[in-house]
Design a protein around this motif. Structure first.
Motif: not given
Ligand SMILES: CC(C)=CCC/C(C)=C/CC/C(C)=C/COP(=O)(O)OP(=O)(O)O
Length: 280
Positions: A7-8, A10-11, A16, A48-50, A52-53, A87, A90
């Motif tokens: 997941l990291w 994919s972000s 990010t 940003q995580l949301s 990117g993922i 996602a 986040c």
């Protein structure tokens, strides 16, 4: 553990972290108190995580089709449902963390997130692919100024600098993937312009951003620009020149995107160093 790592991955961890650092720098530049600074930074990080993922979740089938081994979802390290849960969590967290900073900050953050998710959901395949970057990065400095006890939009020059850098980010980010994208039907603005034109326009965007910050933080008067600001300007201009030269002599690579990110960080550092008045 494999899922968390995936997941990291994919972000889009690099961007990010850079965007989160930019939020932190802008918050410091305007002297936000500690709890506001912490909430702003964590909210932007979660957002940003949301972005990117969800981007990788929406692209998973296409990335698998062209054998993108750098993408955890395409490799099968993370399942699609897990990515969507992450996602969504986040995204919710980004909004919940923004709320205590006031409804204006919440609305502005929702706008930047909505625009980025619209890119992921389909705008990336149109001639308007640059628009979400202009909008999200244009509004971005206001996330800091709207987090202050007396919320205000950022000054006009900061909107211009943000949008110009956002445009440059987009124009250089997709360059290494132009061929793969064409094969899977993704034809955004950089695909239509071609790699070299995109790199040159990105470099012009970086210069435009640097001029906006240079003049804007000095109240528009060239004579009032301190020498430290000129030093940062020279650094950013050098980054822009290297970007163009590299684009001319070598095939497009991630290096151009990293140069643009470096320019954005330099400009944020300049704002912190000069204590520039960011609010309108
Ligand atoms: C301030 C703020 C909220 C800014 C965000 C603005 C925005 C439009 C972000 C999208 C970022 C993103 C995941 C690009 C990668 O997309 P890609 O699918 O073109 O490329 P990839 O191959 O790197 O996944």
């Amino acid at each position: 553990m494999r899922t968390v790592r995936g997941l990291w991955g994919s972000s889009h961890p690099g961007p990010t972290l850079v965007v989160t650092a930019l939020a932190l720098a802008l918050g410091i530049a305007i002297g936000l108190e500690a709890w506001r600074l912490a909430l702003l930074t964590m909210a932007v990080f979660a957002g940003q995580l949301s972005i990117g993922i969800s981007n990788d979740a929406l692209d998973a089938a296409r990335d698998r089709a062209v054998g993108r081994t750098d993408k955890p979802l395409a490799r099968g390290d993370v399942s699609l449902p897990a990515a969507w849960v992450a996602a969504s969590v986040c995204l919710t967290l980004a909004l919940v963390l923004s709320a205590p900073l006031g409804w204006r900050m919440l609305a502005a953050h929702a706008l930047t997130l909505g625009s980025a998710w619209a890119y992921n959901a389909g705008l990336k395949s149109t001639a308007l692919s640059i628009a979400p970057f202009l909008v999200s990065f244009g509004v971005f400095p206001s996330l800091a100024t709207l987090s202050a006890p007396e919320p205000a939009f950022a000054a006009g020059w900061a909107w211009i600098a943000g949008a110009a850098l956002g445009g440059a980010v987009h124009l250089t980010n997709v360059l290494p993937d132009l061929d793969d994208d064409e094969r899977t039907g993704v034809r955004g603005l950089p695909h239509r312009l071609g790699a070299r034109a995109s790199a040159v326009i990105a470099a012009l965007g970086v210069i435009a951003g640097a001029v906006a910050v240079l003049l804007g933080s000095a109240g528009g008067a060239l004579v009032a620009v301190p020498s430290i600001a000129w030093a940062f300007f020279a650094g950013v201009a050098l980054v822009a020149v290297v970007t163009v030269v590299r684009a001319m002599v070598r095939p497009p690579s991630r290096a151009l995107f990293r140069l643009v990110m470096l320019a954005a960080l330099l400009l944020a550092a300049q704002l912190v160093a000069s204590g520039g008045a960011l609010a309108a």
